[in-house]
Design an enzyme around this catalytic site. Structure first.
Site, PDB file in Angstrom:
ATOM      1  N   ARG A  66       0.847  -1.199   0.000  1.00 47.62           N
ATOM      2  CA  ARG A  66       0.000   0.000   0.000  1.00 47.62           C
ATOM      3  C   ARG A  66       0.881   1.247   0.000  1.00 47.62           C
ATOM      4  O   ARG A  66       0.628   2.223  -0.701  1.00 47.62           O
ATOM      5  CB  ARG A  66      -0.949  -0.005   1.220  1.00 47.62           C
ATOM      6  N   LYS A 157     -11.060  15.479   4.735  1.00 41.12           N
ATOM      7  CA  LYS A 157     -12.202  15.006   3.942  1.00 41.12           C
ATOM      8  C   LYS A 157     -13.118  14.136   4.786  1.00 41.12           C
ATOM      9  O   LYS A 157     -12.642  13.380   5.640  1.00 41.12           O
ATOM     10  CB  LYS A 157     -11.715  14.196   2.744  1.00 41.12           C
ATOM     11  N   LYS A 240     -17.424  18.654  -2.270  1.00 41.54           N
ATOM     12  CA  LYS A 240     -17.060  17.545  -3.170  1.00 41.54           C
ATOM     13  C   LYS A 240     -18.316  16.720  -3.456  1.00 41.54           C
ATOM     14  O   LYS A 240     -18.578  15.698  -2.795  1.00 41.54           O
ATOM     15  CB  LYS A 240     -15.958  16.694  -2.532  1.00 41.54           C
TER      16      LYS A 240
HETATM   17  P1  13P Z   1     -14.026   8.443  -6.647  1.00 42.07           P
HETATM   18  O1  13P Z   1     -13.565   9.568  -7.532  1.00 42.07           O
HETATM   19  O2  13P Z   1     -13.422   7.128  -6.983  1.00 42.07           O
HETATM   20  O3  13P Z   1     -15.532   8.415  -6.544  1.00 42.07           O
HETATM   21  O4  13P Z   1     -13.492   8.708  -5.182  1.00 42.07           O
HETATM   22  C1  13P Z   1     -13.436   9.970  -4.694  1.00 42.07           C
HETATM   23  C2  13P Z   1     -13.428   9.914  -3.233  1.00 42.07           C
HETATM   24  O5  13P Z   1     -12.654  10.577  -2.590  1.00 42.07           O
HETATM   25  C3  13P Z   1     -14.413   9.043  -2.559  1.00 42.07           C
HETATM   26  O6  13P Z   1     -14.504   9.372  -1.213  1.00 42.07           O
END
Ligand code: 13P
Length: 347
Positions: A66, A157, A240
């Site tokens: 990872r 996030k 987002k």
């Molecule tokens: P995806 O662009 O693969 O949807 O993932 C973005 C992301 O940060 C999901 O939490």
């Protein structure tokens, strides 16, 4: 095709704590994440999810694999002109590159900001058969934020997941997830991290675009009210969201023009114009589709910078190209670079 949005626009208003030095710094950080056509790389899969993706390309799912994969992702030449920051999970944030530098230091050396996923995942909202979820992670969050700031993170996030279907998303799922996102965002801003606020309406299903538009509008309207109530400064956060698309199983997928119109109209109807920016998730779209939709969204435009914070659409080709072979690190980097370039507008 017209998109009806049964919500009222967010009221204009002033942020809760304007003018303080901390607020000014956070606003500058938030703006720097989304301006100049640059986007954000989401490389924050939990160890469990990352392990499954490694196994998918035949790589043993060890901590070292990872780590090596994330090192490949963040050490490509010239990323900083195209990417503003990289979202990491807790494991990676504490790991080091092969040369001994901690990931946040290596990112800073490359001109990239380090982000940290702080939610702890989803739990069933009403029991195992319910299907709807609540994202958790508020316990001890202020302490963790302080530690992440000390480790070099500048943003965070939190992803909430909403489902479409009969009666879904339910009011209960909308309210509970919006409340958690808003509390997370406020704790981050108080602790010195820019929150990326991610309410993802999943694309699973064969529905038409209008179904996604309606569910996304309800999600964002509920979220907007919760952010206001929590005193979150919209100019010091990045939203987002999912793009508004037809379901991934739809027989007549909406084209980029339709996606752009529905996405931007939904955002304009529900989100404050003071937001620092909007950075979309890719949500399982192919790299080509996500890039085409993002380009159309940018053409339609909004009062905010519109960019990407893709995970899978950027990293899946890189993972496949590398597939754990130390001799194919450059192939992995090239694949990532190609996908990033697809999404950065020509200067
Ligand atoms: P995806 O662009 O693969 O949807 O993932 C973005 C992301 O940060 C999901 O939490």
């Amino acid at each position: 095709m017209s998109t009806t949005i049964a919500t009222s626009p967010a009221r204009p208003g002033s942020p809760a704590r304007p003018g303080s030095p901390a607020t000014t710094d956070l606003r500058a950080t938030a703006a720097s994440l989304v301006t100049g056509g640059r986007g954000i790389l989401a490389a924050d899969e939990s160890p469990g999810t990352m392990s499954r993706r490694l196994e998918g390309v035949g790589v043993e799912p060890t901590e070292e694999h990872r780590r090596a994969y994330r090192e490949l992702l963040v050490t490509g030449e010239g990323l900083a002109g195209r990417i503003s920051g990289v979202i990491l999970c807790d494991e990676t944030l504490r790991q080091q590159l092969a040369d001994g530098r901690p990931f946040p230091r290596a990112l800073a050396d490359a001109g990239l900001q380090a982000g940290i996923k702080v939610d702890t995942g989803t739990t069933a909202l009403d029991g195992p058969d319910d299907g709807e979820t609540l994202t958790e992670g508020l316990d001890g969050l202020a302490e963790r934020v302080a530690e992440y700031v000390a480790l070099g993170a500048t943003f965070a996030k939190w992803r909430a997941v909403l489902h479409l279907g009969a009666g879904r998303p339910s009011v209960r799922a909308l309210d509970a997830n919006a409340e958690a996102l808003a509390r997370y965002a406020r704790v981050c801003q108080d602790g010195g991290l820019v929150p990326i606020v991610e309410p993802e309406v999943l694309s699973a299903g064969g529905h038409r675009l209008e179904v996604c538009a309606a569910g996304t509008a309800r999600t964002l309207a509920t979220l907007g009210r919760a952010l206001d109530a929590a005193g979150v400064d919209p100019a010091a956060m990045v939203l987002k969201p999912n793009m508004v698309t037809s379901g991934e199983g739809s027989r007549q997928p909406a084209d980029p023009y339709e996606v752009a119109r529905a996405t931007v109209d939904t955002l304009r109807a529900t989100m404050r114009p003071e937001l620092a920016g909007v950075a979309f998730l890719s949500g399982g779209q192919s790299s080509e589709t996500a890039a085409a939709n993002l380009a159309a969204i940018r053409r339609r435009g909004g009062p905010w910078p519109l960019t990407f914070s893709f995970g899978r659409a950027l990293v899946s080709p890189a993972l496949a190209a590398w597939a754990g072979d130390p001799g194919r690190v450059d192939a992995g980097r090239s694949a990532l670079r190609r996908e990033v370039d697809r999404n950065v507008p020509a200067a």
